[in-house]
Design an enzyme around this catalytic site. Sequence first.
Site, mmCIF file in Angstrom:
data_model
loop_
_atom_site.group_PDB
_atom_site.id
_atom_site.type_symbol
_atom_site.label_atom_id
_atom_site.label_comp_id
_atom_site.label_asym_id
_atom_site.label_seq_id
_atom_site.Cartn_x
_atom_site.Cartn_y
_atom_site.Cartn_z
ATOM 1 N N HIS A 176 20.447 48.867 23.664
ATOM 2 C CA HIS A 176 19.274 48.811 24.532
ATOM 3 C C HIS A 176 19.665 48.182 25.859
ATOM 4 C CE1 HIS A 176 15.137 48.202 25.808
ATOM 5 N NE2 HIS A 176 15.483 46.973 26.157
ATOM 6 N N GLU B 171 48.792 84.133 33.079
ATOM 7 C CA GLU B 171 47.569 83.951 33.876
ATOM 8 C C GLU B 171 47.767 84.639 35.212
ATOM 9 O OE1 GLU B 171 44.292 82.631 33.584
ATOM 10 O OE2 GLU B 171 44.302 83.602 35.542
ATOM 11 N N ILE C 54 22.787 87.287 36.033
ATOM 12 C CA ILE C 54 22.094 87.887 34.881
ATOM 13 C C ILE C 54 22.992 87.921 33.647
ATOM 14 C CG2 ILE C 54 20.501 89.241 36.303
ATOM 15 C CD1 ILE C 54 22.359 91.693 35.591
ATOM 16 N N THR D 85 38.072 80.480 34.555
ATOM 17 C CA THR D 85 36.767 80.457 35.219
ATOM 18 C C THR D 85 36.293 79.020 35.329
ATOM 19 O OG1 THR D 85 36.242 82.582 34.194
ATOM 20 C CG2 THR D 85 34.383 81.286 35.020
ATOM 21 N N LEU E 155 45.898 77.555 37.270
ATOM 22 C CA LEU E 155 45.509 77.577 35.850
ATOM 23 C C LEU E 155 44.078 77.044 35.701
ATOM 24 C CD1 LEU E 155 48.890 76.132 34.479
ATOM 25 C CD2 LEU E 155 48.169 78.534 34.471
HETATM 26 P P1 FAD Z 1 38.069 81.987 31.232
HETATM 27 O O1 FAD Z 1 37.821 80.596 31.643
HETATM 28 O O2 FAD Z 1 37.251 83.052 31.861
HETATM 29 O O3 FAD Z 1 39.612 82.249 31.497
HETATM 30 C C1 FAD Z 1 40.212 83.470 31.291
HETATM 31 C C2 FAD Z 1 41.399 83.582 32.207
HETATM 32 O O4 FAD Z 1 42.125 84.737 31.834
HETATM 33 C C3 FAD Z 1 41.043 83.770 33.669
HETATM 34 O O5 FAD Z 1 41.642 82.773 34.457
HETATM 35 C C4 FAD Z 1 41.574 85.152 34.018
HETATM 36 O O6 FAD Z 1 42.140 85.199 35.336
HETATM 37 C C5 FAD Z 1 42.656 85.347 32.988
HETATM 38 N N1 FAD Z 1 42.918 86.743 32.658
HETATM 39 C C6 FAD Z 1 42.018 87.691 32.281
HETATM 40 N N2 FAD Z 1 42.636 88.848 31.972
HETATM 41 C C7 FAD Z 1 43.967 88.615 32.157
HETATM 42 C C8 FAD Z 1 45.124 89.407 31.985
HETATM 43 N N3 FAD Z 1 45.056 90.654 31.523
HETATM 44 N N4 FAD Z 1 46.316 88.867 32.312
HETATM 45 C C9 FAD Z 1 46.423 87.580 32.768
HETATM 46 N N5 FAD Z 1 45.357 86.784 32.918
HETATM 47 C C10 FAD Z 1 44.150 87.279 32.612
HETATM 48 N N6 FAD Z 1 30.658 76.415 30.407
HETATM 49 C C11 FAD Z 1 30.426 75.172 29.958
HETATM 50 O O7 FAD Z 1 30.674 74.901 28.775
HETATM 51 N N7 FAD Z 1 29.924 74.192 30.771
HETATM 52 C C12 FAD Z 1 29.628 74.443 32.058
HETATM 53 O O8 FAD Z 1 29.175 73.546 32.765
HETATM 54 C C13 FAD Z 1 29.835 75.738 32.566
HETATM 55 N N8 FAD Z 1 29.557 76.023 33.844
HETATM 56 C C14 FAD Z 1 29.806 77.278 34.317
HETATM 57 C C15 FAD Z 1 29.484 77.556 35.641
HETATM 58 C C16 FAD Z 1 29.717 78.812 36.154
HETATM 59 C C17 FAD Z 1 29.361 79.092 37.584
HETATM 60 C C18 FAD Z 1 30.323 79.805 35.340
HETATM 61 C C19 FAD Z 1 30.618 81.162 35.906
HETATM 62 C C20 FAD Z 1 30.635 79.552 34.028
HETATM 63 C C21 FAD Z 1 30.376 78.278 33.500
HETATM 64 N N9 FAD Z 1 30.648 77.965 32.181
HETATM 65 C C22 FAD Z 1 30.379 76.722 31.700
HETATM 66 C C23 FAD Z 1 31.233 78.947 31.264
HETATM 67 C C24 FAD Z 1 32.749 78.695 31.120
HETATM 68 O O9 FAD Z 1 33.346 78.755 32.386
HETATM 69 C C25 FAD Z 1 33.359 79.732 30.193
HETATM 70 O O10 FAD Z 1 32.672 79.758 28.971
HETATM 71 C C26 FAD Z 1 34.822 79.406 29.931
HETATM 72 O O11 FAD Z 1 35.559 79.360 31.133
HETATM 73 C C27 FAD Z 1 35.445 80.449 29.001
HETATM 74 O O12 FAD Z 1 36.765 80.130 28.779
HETATM 75 P P2 FAD Z 1 37.854 81.254 28.406
HETATM 76 O O13 FAD Z 1 39.130 80.519 28.254
HETATM 77 O O14 FAD Z 1 37.357 82.075 27.295
HETATM 78 O O15 FAD Z 1 37.914 82.208 29.665
HETATM 79 P P1 NAD Z 2 22.347 83.696 31.072
HETATM 80 O O1 NAD Z 2 22.497 84.627 29.971
HETATM 81 O O2 NAD Z 2 22.302 82.237 30.831
HETATM 82 O O3 NAD Z 2 21.031 84.028 31.906
HETATM 83 C C1 NAD Z 2 20.808 85.282 32.469
HETATM 84 C C2 NAD Z 2 19.320 85.438 32.661
HETATM 85 O O4 NAD Z 2 19.101 86.607 33.419
HETATM 86 C C3 NAD Z 2 18.555 85.592 31.361
HETATM 87 O O5 NAD Z 2 17.471 84.694 31.346
HETATM 88 C C4 NAD Z 2 18.097 87.049 31.396
HETATM 89 O O6 NAD Z 2 16.874 87.244 30.743
HETATM 90 C C5 NAD Z 2 17.982 87.280 32.883
HETATM 91 N N1 NAD Z 2 18.109 88.670 33.299
HETATM 92 C C6 NAD Z 2 18.940 89.611 32.820
HETATM 93 N N2 NAD Z 2 18.783 90.765 33.505
HETATM 94 C C7 NAD Z 2 17.833 90.520 34.438
HETATM 95 C C8 NAD Z 2 17.245 91.307 35.461
HETATM 96 N N3 NAD Z 2 17.619 92.570 35.662
HETATM 97 N N4 NAD Z 2 16.279 90.758 36.240
HETATM 98 C C9 NAD Z 2 15.902 89.461 36.040
HETATM 99 N N5 NAD Z 2 16.442 88.662 35.080
HETATM 100 C C10 NAD Z 2 17.397 89.197 34.312
HETATM 101 O O7 NAD Z 2 23.533 84.063 32.093
HETATM 102 P P2 NAD Z 2 24.101 83.307 33.362
HETATM 103 O O8 NAD Z 2 23.161 82.286 33.851
HETATM 104 O O9 NAD Z 2 24.567 84.371 34.275
HETATM 105 O O10 NAD Z 2 25.343 82.566 32.747
HETATM 106 C C11 NAD Z 2 26.406 83.318 32.119
HETATM 107 C C12 NAD Z 2 27.100 82.528 31.083
HETATM 108 O O11 NAD Z 2 27.811 81.439 31.647
HETATM 109 C C13 NAD Z 2 26.129 81.969 30.077
HETATM 110 O O12 NAD Z 2 26.419 82.547 28.829
HETATM 111 C C14 NAD Z 2 26.367 80.512 30.024
HETATM 112 O O13 NAD Z 2 26.564 80.077 28.725
HETATM 113 C C15 NAD Z 2 27.627 80.289 30.853
HETATM 114 N N6 NAD Z 2 27.358 79.128 31.709
HETATM 115 C C16 NAD Z 2 27.194 77.922 31.099
HETATM 116 C C17 NAD Z 2 26.874 76.825 31.866
HETATM 117 C C18 NAD Z 2 26.683 75.520 31.189
HETATM 118 O O14 NAD Z 2 27.107 75.379 30.061
HETATM 119 N N7 NAD Z 2 26.078 74.539 31.842
HETATM 120 C C19 NAD Z 2 26.718 76.940 33.236
HETATM 121 C C20 NAD Z 2 26.864 78.179 33.806
HETATM 122 C C21 NAD Z 2 27.201 79.266 33.019
#
Ligand code: FAD
Ligand code: NAD
Length: 465
Positions: free
Chosen positions: A444, A35, A271, A43, A40
């Site tokens: 309930h 990592e 987006i 994202t 750890l």
């Molecule tokens: P990641 O969590 O992205 O982890 C990958 C890790 O690999 C990173 O720490 C990165 O630094 C590391 N890495 C990458 N390349 C290398 C390399 N070459 N060498 C060493 N390390 C490397 N999902 C939900 O289900 N519920 C939510 O509420 C939710 N909220 C979110 C809110 C936000 C703002 C964002 C951005 C995302 C959210 N997501 C949510 C999505 C969720 O975070 C991701 O789907 C999830 O983290 C993916 O897990 P992953 O293990 O595939 O990758």
């Molecule tokens: P998203 O795919 O959910 O939404 C992106 C939106 O941007 C879409 O509605 C799309 O039509 C719109 N869009 C794309 N290009 C555009 C443009 N040029 N102008 C205006 N609108 C545009 O993506 P996100 O919200 O960035 O989230 C990314 C990923 O992270 C998602 O796949 C989501 O599953 C994950 N995530 C999950 C949670 C959760 O589970 N609660 C929370 C945050 C993020």
Amino acid sequence: MADYDFDVIVIGAGPGGYVAAIRAAQLGLKVACVESRATLGGTCLNVGCIPSKALLHASEYFDAAANGTMAKMGVEVTPKLNLDSMHGQRRDAVKQLTGGIEMLFKKNKVTWLNGHAKFTDEHTVEVDGESHSAKDIVIATGSSVTPLPGVEIDNDKGVVVDSTGALDLPAVPKKMVVIGGGVIGLELGSVWRRLGAEVTVVEFLDQLLPGMDGDVRKEAAKIFKKQGMTLKLSTKVTGVEVKGKNAKVSVEPAAGGEAEVIEADCVLVSIGRRPNTEGLNLEAIGLETNERGQIEVDGQFRTKVKGVRAIGDVVPGPMLAHKAEDEGIAVAEWIAGQIGIVNHDLIPGVVYTMPEFAGVGLTEEAAKERGAIKVGKFPMLGNSRAKTNHEPDGFVKVIADAETDEVLGVWCIASVAGTMISQATQAMEFGALSEDIAYTCHAHPTHSEAIKEAAMAVRGKPIHM
Ligand code: FAD
Ligand code: NAD
């Protein structure tokens, strides 16, 4: 057999990677996890699920005090925002949870290689100049923000930010433009709206929340408008011009037409996200990505290169932490010679706003394409607990096969929809009929009774409607 340093090397310690590493170690394998971040958890724990939920939870209290919900319950308070404390408790949650993974690694004897991994061959990665080999390598490198061409993100300046910047704004923006009406835009847009920002969401499509059920998407637009967000649907951003602390966002109808400029002191670009494969040196092992930049895998998470598997956001499927985690467990089980199962048809999705939006299985639109269906819907207004709690918005919708009654999809809009959806997922995992849910005793008064009532509505016979 060749001699390797480890049985398994996992690249990336997000919910996919750290779970895979721990599970593989539990199964008796010698495991390292690479990592590059200083902590750890990927994202999800560092800049995703956890910090966003910390701000959503805290801002919900602020909003309940400010918008009169608490006063309705006889608690009259005038909230005063201490944004530094709110950020402090967010950072604290992240610190505790990321530290917790470090402890789990130690407990399970997973070696953390802190650095950036790149392949030198299919059994070897180089981490900051040092070679480490393993019989199996799992790519779990996750995803990063998709950039909007021509729009430069500068999280330090705080004017044009991505989700990471939007989690750490030093002050509440006066006017915030959110580009993209998906999950991130609505969750983080909600945080700052609750704390006082005027929020405009610009969405390219004609509805918010792509991928969710059509009724849910329409209701989402109504609810977010009612909460005070301005929605510009079917609208595209053509440019963002930044001068000092202000931005001018140029928008025009997606189908073409008259342009308009929206002024803002903060612009959130949300987006979508794209898989992280750059810098892995996939060329060294002859592994190509698909047209969406993802690594293709089979049912055992094997890539086309023997010994190299991939999971989580870097492979096709919804980019969700729980999907990555389940794949992490399954990939470790396959590597250990067991059978690892993930039912990709039943991955629930939740938007953690107030109310929450959640769904599992097919949308009504997709279910109709598959054949004849019956739909039961029940409003949260008819649910005694939601009504008592002053949470009138939302509904539950159960979609069943018209002939067999098998539940094909469940959609909920409710304050605790994210918790409620697990019951539906479990029922569907067990092949439930809508009748099974309708005749299951639900405690309930709970919001979950709305799921039972919606299942009863499939036969047209809910009680409280
Ligand atoms: P990641 O969590 O992205 O982890 C990958 C890790 O690999 C990173 O720490 C990165 O630094 C590391 N890495 C990458 N390349 C290398 C390399 N070459 N060498 C060493 N390390 C490397 N999902 C939900 O289900 N519920 C939510 O509420 C939710 N909220 C979110 C809110 C936000 C703002 C964002 C951005 C995302 C959210 N997501 C949510 C999505 C969720 O975070 C991701 O789907 C999830 O983290 C993916 O897990 P992953 O293990 O595939 O990758
Ligand atoms: P998203 O795919 O959910 O939404 C992106 C939106 O941007 C879409 O509605 C799309 O039509 C719109 N869009 C794309 N290009 C555009 C443009 N040029 N102008 C205006 N609108 C545009 O993506 P996100 O919200 O960035 O989230 C990314 C990923 O992270 C998602 O796949 C989501 O599953 C994950 N995530 C999950 C949670 C959760 O589970 N609660 C929370 C945050 C993020």
